[in-house]
Structure formats: structure tokens, C-alpha cells
Write a protein that holds these residues in place. Structure first.
Motif, PDB file in Angstrom:
ATOM      1  N   THR A 190      -8.313   1.331  -4.290  1.00 46.19           N
ATOM      2  CA  THR A 190      -7.681  -0.150  -4.740  1.00 46.19           C
ATOM      3  C   THR A 190      -7.172   0.038  -6.124  1.00 46.19           C
ATOM      4  OG1 THR A 190      -9.082  -1.133  -3.010  1.00 46.19           O
ATOM      5  CG2 THR A 190      -7.854  -2.625  -4.426  1.00 46.19           C
TER       6      THR A 190
ATOM      7  N   SER B 123       0.906  -1.148  -0.063  1.00 50.35           N
ATOM      8  CA  SER B 123       0.026   0.089   0.001  1.00 50.35           C
ATOM      9  C   SER B 123       0.897   1.342   0.052  1.00 50.35           C
ATOM     10  CB  SER B 123      -0.790   0.015   1.316  1.00 50.35           C
ATOM     11  OG  SER B 123      -0.200   0.309   2.283  1.00 50.35           O
TER      12      SER B 123
ATOM     13  N   THR C   2      -3.972   0.769  -2.273  1.00 55.67           N
ATOM     14  CA  THR C   2      -3.522  -0.278  -2.265  1.00 55.67           C
ATOM     15  C   THR C   2      -3.677  -1.197  -3.387  1.00 55.67           C
ATOM     16  OG1 THR C   2      -4.630  -0.654   0.093  1.00 55.67           O
ATOM     17  CG2 THR C   2      -3.835  -2.640  -0.562  1.00 55.67           C
TER      18      THR C   2
END
Lengths: 643, 122
Positions: free
Chosen positions: A309, A253, A266
Motif C-alpha cells: 500500500t 491498484s 494499492t
């Protein structure tokens, strides 16, 4: 043949650009089955250069082909068209009104050598450009550096462009080269010439240097998917692997900051491979196409409700223009302030590493081996604290020369009073290039090195490495220790005031490690239920019940073999025999052991035996009293309570 | 000598000497130098300050280490020893004079919790 087709019309129509009455040649016409029962005609039209088969004839014009007016190779003028996107992403040009201006016979044949049109208007060979998206290096000359794009990232202004852009929107990036065949370009990744027609800032080249509308990080939310941010990486973690019941994988991350705020990003599995080496802390990147979701505050402490993400379509491109992006965003807390902060808070701290201990390896509860290193940090508040580094960071840390160490995102713990621990997501900076660091260095060189600082982390010089939880016997009852399911441990100083002589020893199974009580059988043999065997002999083991007392209270405890031996000063075997042979000597052992003071390390736990639950205290270790250490502790307690 | 035995003898160090002039005290200190005559010696307390101790009878043997002296404080701040005993270093834990000094401070800072006088007479 005197009629020339409108060049570039196919492209314009496909893109939904306005074009007035273009002249196109019908290359092919096909009747499709339609749900409504009405025939639906699909046309392949050409402008002499390109051909496109995504033309649909409005049913109101069905009479044209039915009456053989619309025939292959005739030339038509499209008077009214509507370009739209089908559900599957393909573009369709619906012809609402058209006129046949020249019959097929007059035209004679196919005009020109039209090639099937694809989005970028190129030949149908698998162009390098579109396949470039899969290689780490965009083969286009203008691509700057190691920019990796998993798909066209011109999405940012897709919102502005017409629906013709939509086939790009949902490009399922599963397969490799987009089929350069004559089918509505499905999921093709070529980002080149296809610049969103309206409002595009500049022609979209193969490179990433085309400016796109940059969104501030603070405006990101899960409900908006077409954005690009330009931000600096402030914090990049190492790759970490995990393995749990649902599977395993790896992740890393990083946090980025721009003028408006920060956000955590991440990357999992494949994206780890793609982006880990590309991203460098301190550098600025354009990032787009990632999934936004509500932040998991357990793992991140940034001031953002969301976190990101990366997925297969995400795009990260280095950016050269980084003056406006702020660098590291740290809120350093003075070490003396740490006492007032809550346990488990995430803190940024900066200090001089006065001393760095050697790296040591310890085994965790899960039987994992991990390296750790303790740093003694001091700052201008003249207070010290211990910060612990883990893993690789611990190993490669170099504390020589008493460097300035800044830790962003360390967790404050109440271990030893107050101490800091570097988390997986923390960033450790040694001698960082920030004004705070210079200030600290100057302070330390001038006066800090001589300061007799007080450490917030008490170092226990007593035997056990772990914390000794000192309590008095009255604390045990007052604090309701051991009432939860979990066992509690504490140390105390107490005097033995009574020991039960009856049943202080029992007959146990002689096999090693089996301490089960044996049953005397009629045949004189001793039977052990656990081993399921009979023995001719047994061994004596202690099970001593004793009463301890201090100034405040008393407490019944149980001592097993080792601890009882320390208290009584004799082995279980000896005592067992004395009990049978010499009662006076047996009594004397107890007399001598009585009213002796020791340090006891105990475990207190709620135990259930046949539906009855009781809090029981077991002695884990008996140690002689170290009067000096005890005195020091009492003195410091007195002084602390007196304030 | 009789006057000293049944009287409460507060434990003090050098800084408290002058507050106990003409009183019986108990002084724990480390011998630094013995006068050649054997009748007096200097000693250091837990804080590092020096005190002079005068004995009523001559020292037969060489004195060294930590001693506990019971005696009267003269007007000049000299300790007139009535009796002394040596805290042997070779047995048990060595005596920690600094720690003793810390305890001394606590006793004098909180006399309400350490009513030694009452204990002796009562």
C-alpha cells in the motif's frame, strides 16, 4: 587567533564521520535540567563555517564549565566524541573528552561567520531543494521527468549508513518545508547532498537517477522497510470510489513485475491523486517506501504472500533501464480448458473477438446503473466463450475487425455453463504485442473464421433474460430445494391435476395495492385492518392451491392473482360471482383447467408460520409450453446423459 | 390395408428405409414434387433426403407441406402408401421436421427405452 578551526568538522561530527581532534570554537554553553539531578551542559560549537548546538558535554567533564574553564568563545580540541541519535530523531554529539586549547580572552571573539548547520550544509533559507519535494517537479535540473517524490528516497541504503541518518528515517511528512532553522534537522526532506556516508554508491543528487540497491520483489516482506524495487507496471486499474459505513474514499491498484516475481500495489485517497497519472502500464519504475502487508487473496491472484500500500512517503520514479524486467506475465488458458476449471477461478485468456455485442446499461441490485458488453471469444481450440466487460471498458471497447483480445485476471463463472467476467482488477488488451496474439491472428485468418465453434456459454433464447433453472418436480424433494433461508427459483413443465375449489378466492380490500383480507362486520361493511378503514365493497382475489404433477412426482403449489387467472382462464371477480350464482358453471371452470400442461416458474422457500416451518412453493409465472424448445432441451439432455 | 392398421409402424426417415423393406412404416416428410399423373410424388425428410411415395388411388387435390404417410416399403425403397394425413401449417405451431428427425434418431439409438412394438401388441 593563530589557531585555525578545523573546517568541515561540524559536518563530519554531525554525520558521525571520523575526525581527529578537531578544533572548534565554543559559541554558547547552556545548562540543561536533567533527570538525574546532575547538571548537563549543551554546547554550541563552530568550525568557523558552521555551527551546531547539538553538542552535549559528558557529565564527567562538567567541571570544565563549572570551573569557568569552558567559556564562550574559547577554542577546544575534541579528543573523543560520540555521535548518536536521540529518541526523537535528533542527532547529538556527546563530547567525551576535550581540551581547551585557547581561552576566550585569547581568541577574542567569534571566529568567522558560522551559519547553523543543517543536513545539507546549506544556508538557512528555505532552499528550493528541500521544498521541491512537495512540488510535482523536483526543481533540481537533474530530476528526470515527472518524478514525484514525497520524501527522500535514499532510504534504501540507510541501513548501511550510520545512525546519523536516522533523522531522515522517520520524517513525518506532514508539514511543508523543513524548518531550515538551526535546530537539528527534524524531518527535513532534502535528499540532496546528504548521501549516506558509508557505502553510498554515488553522491546523492537532487535527482533520482542515483542508483540504489534494488531488491527483488520476491524478497519483500513487512519486516523490512528499507527497500527499493524496480519493476514494470503490468496491470493498472481505474480509480474507484467507495462509500461504506466507515466512510468513503477512492483507490486504484496496479500490479508490478520484475525478474523475481510480482506484487500488487494499492493507493488510496491522496496517493491516488499523486500517482495515478504518473504510472503507465508497461513502464518500469523505481518504487520504495510503501507498506507491506499480507495479501488479501480475495482481491488479488498474484503469486505473492504480500501486497503493498502506498502512503505519503512512498516514492515512485520512472526508470529508463528496463531491459531486464519481463513484460506482462500471462498464463493463458485455452477456452476448451475452461470447462475443467473451477467456478470463480481467476484466469488469463486470449482469443479472437468474433463478435462484440452492443453495450447495454443494466441496473444492479443496489440500484446502480452500469454498462456491460458481451464479447464472443474464440481460440484455436475451436471453442467459444462469452466474456463480459463492465463500465468504462465496456463503453470504449471497439470490436471492429475481430481483434485479438487478451484478458488478464478475468473471473470464470458458471453463468450459462461457463463464461468470463472482467473484474475491477482485470486488464483488457486489444491486439497486444505478444507472440500468442500473432499466433491466434494467423490461425483465425487461415481457418478459424470458418470454424463452427461451440460456445461454452449457452445463450438462452427463451423469454426471460435470466437463467431458467430447469428442474423436475422430483428434483425439488431430492435436492432439498428451499431448505435454506434463501429462496430458490426453478422452472418446470408440469400438469395441473387438482385445484382446491374451496377458498380459491377471498374478499380483499378494494383500495389499490392493498390485498389484505377484509373482515365482514355486523353492520354489513367490510373492514381492512391494514388501511384501517371500512368499505362498503370488496374485490375478489385469487389464492389458489393446486397440485402439479410430472412423470416423477407431484407438488402442492400456491398461485396468486395473476398466475391463477392464467390457469383458470377467468378473472377473480368472475369466479367469485360464479361461485355465488352459478355453481355448475363454477365447477366447469375448474374442470376445463384441470389436466392442462404448462411451464411453471416457481419460488421455493422455507416459511415459518407460528413456530412451524415448512417448505412452500409459490408459482411466480405460468407460461404456455413451447414444444419445440422443450423438445430441443430434452434432446440435448438425452444426448448429454448418453455420453 | 387391414394388415397395416394393427401392426406396429415404426417411424423412420430415408436412411432407415432399406432396413424396413416389406415392412409397414410411418413416414413424415415434406412434399416436394407431385407427379402429373397424381399417383406418385417425391418428398424430402428431416435430413433433406428424398423419398418417392406411390399412392394406390389418385390425388384429388394438390398436396403440399408436411404429410404423415403410412405404408409399406417396397424392395426398391419406394413407399407404397396406404394412407396419409396432412399436418396443417395454418393452425398451431408449424411442424419442425428437423427436430422430428432428431427425435427419430434418439428413438432408434435407444430402442430399449422406446419399446413401441410391445406397446402395440400388448
Amino acid at each position: 587567533m593563530s589557531i585555525t578551526l578545523t573546517q568541515g568538522a561540524i559536518e563530519a561530527l554531525y554525520k558521525g564521520l571520523p575526525i581527529k581532534n578537531p578544533l572548534l570554537q565554543l559559541l554558547n554553553i547552556r545548562q540543561m535540567t536533567s533527570n538525574s539531578g546532575l547538571p548537563r551542559f549543551r554546547l554550541m560549537m563552530s568550525d568557523g563555517q558552521h555551527a551546531l548546538s547539538s553538542f552535549l558535554l559528558t557529565t564527567q567533564l562538567n567541571h570544565l564549565p563549572e570551573q569557568k574553564l569552558l567559556v564562550q568563545h574559547c577554542i577546544c580540541m575534541l579528543k573523543k566524541v560520540v555521535t548518536s541519535t536521540l529518541a526523537d530523531g535528533r542527532t547529538a554529539v556527546t563530547v567525551m573528552d576535550m581540551e581547551v586549547v585557547q581561552s576566550a580572552e585569547e581568541t577574542g571573539g567569534r571566529i568567522g561567520n558560522p551559519t547553523p548547520y543543517n543536513k545539507d550544509g546549506q544556508m538557512s533559507s528555505p532552499a528550493k531543494k528541500s521544498s521541491a519535494t512537495l512540488e510535482p517537479d523536483s526543481s533540481s535540473a537533474t530530476a528526470p521527468g515527472p518524478s514525484y517524490r514525497s520524501t527522500s528516497f535514499s532510504r534504501s541504503n540507510a541501513a548501511q549508513s550510520s545512525p546519523t541518518n536516522s533523522p531522515m528515517k522517520v520524517s513525518p511528512m506532514k508539514d511543508t518545508n523543513s524548518p531550515m532553522k538551526f535546530s537539528p534537522a527534524k524531518g527535513t526532506n532534502s535528499p540532496m547532498k546528504f548521501s549516506p556516508a558509508k557505502g553510498s554508491n554515488s553522491p546523492m543528487k537532487a535527482s533520482s537517477s542515483s542508483p540504489m540497491k534494488v531488491f527483488p520483489i520476491s524478497t519483500l516482506n513487512p519486516y523490512q522497510s528499507k527497500w527499493t524495487i524496480r519493476a514494470r507496471v503490468t496491470n493498472k486499474s481505474n480509480v474507484r470510489q467507495w462509500s461504506n459505513s466507515r466512510g468513503e474514499g477512492k483507490l486504484f491498484s496496479f500490479e508490478v513485475v520484475d525478474e523475481s516475481g510480482e506484487i500488487k500495489i494499492t493507493a488510496f485517497n491522496n496517493e491516488v491523486d499523486k500517482f495515478f497519472s504518473l504510472l503507465e502500464q508497461g513502464k518500469v519504475y523505481y518504487i520504495s517506501k510503501a507498506t507491506l502487508k499480507v495479501a488479501n487473496k480475495q482481491y488479488s491472484t498474484l503469486k505473492n504472500d504480500y501486497e503493498m500500500t502506498l502512503h505519503a512517503h512512498s516514492s515512485i520514479v520512472p526508470c529508463e533501464d528496463n531491459q531486464s524486467i519481463p513484460a506482462m506475465n500471462c498464463n493463458f488458458v485455452q477456452i476448451e480448458e475452461l470447462e475443467n476449471r473451477d467456478k470463480d477461478a481467476i484466469i488469463d485468456v486470449i482469443g479472437i473477438c468474433k463478435k462484440a455485442e452492443d453495450v447495454s446499461r443494466i441496473t444492479t441490485k443496489n440500484s446502480r446503473e452500469v454498462s456491460k458488453r458481451a464479447l464472443h471469444l474464440i481460440d484455436s481450440s475451436c471453442k467459444e466463450v462469452i466474456a463480459t466487460l463492465w463500465g468504462e471498458e465496456a463503453e470504449k471497447f471497439d470490436g471492429s475487425g475481430q481483434p485479438v483480445v487478451a484478458i488478464k485476471g478475468a473471473r470464470l463463472s458458471d453463468f450459462g455453463g461457463r463464461s468470463l467476467s472482467a473484474l475491477f482488477s482485470s486488464t483488457i488488451m486489444v491486439n497486444p504485442d505478444i507472440p500468442e496474439a500473432f499466433r491466434l491472428r494467423a490461425w483465425y485468418d487461415r481457418e478459424g473464421y470458418a470454424v463452427n465453434s461451440q460456445s461454452l456459454t449457452e445463450r438462452r433464447s427463451t423469454n426471460s433474460g435470466s437463467r431458467m433453472n430447469w428442474k423436475t418436480l422430483s428434483d425439488v424433494k431430492n435436492e432439498n430445494m428451499g431448505h435454506e433461508e434463501k429462496a430458490e427459483y426453478f422452472s418446470c413443465l408440469a400438469t395441473v391435476v387438482y385445484m382446491r375449489k374451496e377458498n380459491c378466492v377471498y374478499q380483499a380490500c378494494p383500495s389499490a395495492d392493498c390485498n389484505k383480507k377484509v373482515i365482514i362486520q355486523h353492520n354489513g361493511l367490510y373492514r381492512c385492518e391494514k388501511c384501517n378503514r371500512e368499505f362498503s365493497d370488496f374485490k375478489y382475489r385469487f389464492l389458489l392451491s393446486a397440485n402439479l404433477a410430472d412423470f416423477g412426482d407431484n407438488q402442492w403449489v400456491t398461485c396468486f392473482q395473476e398466475t391463477a387467472e392464467v390457469l383458470l382462464g377467468h378473472s377473480a371477480q368472475t369466479l367469485g360471482q360464479l361461485r355465488e350464482t352459478d355453481e355448475a358453471a363454477f365447477d366447469e371452470v375448474f374442470q376445463k383447467a384441470n389436466f392442462r400442461t404448462h411451464i411453471f416458474k416457481n419460488r421455493v422457500k422455507l416459511e415459518t408460520y407460528n413456530d412451524e416451518s415448512r417448505v412452500k412453493v409459490t408459482v411466480m409465472e405460468v407460461l404456455p409450453v413451447d414444444h419445440r424448445e422443450y423438445s430441443r432441451r430434452l434432446l440435448s439432455n438425452i444426448r448429454r446423459l448418453a455420453c | 390395408m387391414a394388415g397395416i392398421i394393427d401392426v406396429p409402424k415404426p417411424r423412420i426417415n430415408c436412411s432407415m428405409l432399406l432396413q424396413h423393406i416389406n415392412q409397414a412404416v410411418c413416414f413424415v416428410c415434406r412434399v416436394s414434387k407431385v407427379h402429373p399423373s397424381g399417383k406418385t410424388f417425391t418428398a424430402v425428410d428431416g435430413e433433406g433426403k428424398t423419398v418417392t411415395v406411390e399412392l394406390n388411388c389418385c390425388l384429388e387435390e394438390e398436396l403440399s407441406g408436411v404429410v404423415e404417410v403410412i405404408g409399406l416399403v417396397s424392395n426398391k425403397g419406394v413407399l407404397m402408401a396406404a394412407t396419409y394425413n396432412l399436418l396443417r401449417e395454418d393452425r398451431g405451431t408449424p411442424f419442425d421436421l428437423e427436430l422430428y428427425n432428431e427425435a427419430l434418431k434418439v428413438i432408434h439409438d435407444f430402442p430399449q427405452h422406446y419399446p413401441f412394438e410391445a406397446a402395440v401388441s400388448g
